[in-house]
Design a protein around this motif. Sequence first.
Motif: not given
Length: 408
Positions: A147-154, A174-177, A181-185, A193-201
């Motif tokens: 999350a600390g490396y990914v800004p809001p994306i247009e 904001t895919p890591f907010q 998702n903010r806890s994922l490395t 092994t992230s179990d990232w949550e959300g919808t992308l593309w």
Amino acid sequence: MASKLLFLFVLLSTSAVAQKKAAPKASPYFPTTHEWLRKTPAEMGLAASKIQEAISYHRENEIKNPRSMEQSHYQSFGKEPFGYAVGPFADRGEPTGVIVYKGYIVAEWGEPQRVDITHSVTKSFLSTVVGLAVDKGLINSVNDTVAGYVPPIELYNQPVTRSADDFGKPELITPFQTPHNRSLTWDHMLRQTSDWEGTLWGKPDWADRPDADPAKWLNRKRNLPGAVYEYNDVRVNALALAATSVWRKPLPQVLKENIMDVIGASNTWRWMGYRNSWIVLDGQAVQSVSGGGHWGGGMFINAFDMARFGLLTLNKGNWNGRQLISEQWINQSRTPTTAQPTYGYMNYFLNTDKKLLPSASATSYYHLGNGTNMIYVDTEHELVMVVRWIDTKAMDGIVKRVLDAFQK
């Protein structure tokens, strides 16, 4: 006099042994950009009959899926929720392979120069560009949260005038907010092994290989990061988007400049994303590429270029004396986790349990994609083998036949 002669004999023998031990080890062979030396199996001390047997076995065990990749998709992943294609497909070729021993090509068959989709072998190229970012200090540590490396994306090509229905809705993604998702490395994302949550593309995370119980699709409790392995292309694509933000340039360009050009790959490979995966980056339209061909796209590449990449990983990131990616990164890529002992960084499949490849050493590994596409890497035998469009059940069979060639 006899004692003097004995002393002289011992001295000369010791000197000869010392000189023999000091003899420089032969440098490993690496192909140049436009030339790759070939040697017969016999010249390399291998049983030619076993190599030919392996080739025939591959041709007899071609994957049963249609050669139309679009049709194949809709017979498999296309049946999932939101399974429609968003990236390009192309018809594939015939069973194809390349065997490289000690750097030399000792066998090739099929259409090794044909550019075909390679599905999830693409993930190994993705993990490589993340590794390059770590090596160059763009990412401080894989244990940092993404999350600390990914800004809001247009997103690119949005309407100039927003309708009243869109008023108040976020204009940037904001895919890591989310709290989870903010806890994922980076390490969690690389190991799946992230179990990232959300919808992308347009693809929700739960729609990729969905749970048999629809009640778990939307509201299930998230697993702790690192606790559970789940192969999921939506999350892989989220990693690709994060890496694009870090590099501030298209990932295919990063791969080309730092890896593929240096190892002498052809200029025919293409790493593609989806038709809707375009973002605005530093005022330019940039496509965020995919980590595989799950909905189309991914890496389209020939077998020779795949073999060069395999040879690079065999040599722990070193190419003819030049360390392109750190040996530490290759070692990390081959390190399993308790969540999945047969998986390192994507897409390094480890043979630690010897279930899929019982004939191979437990130290071998393979870059694997649907199709089946495989780059088999065997450090004990100094062997790289590319096998494309083989039935998964036949993977061990071809590896066994090639390894039998060493028992001449």
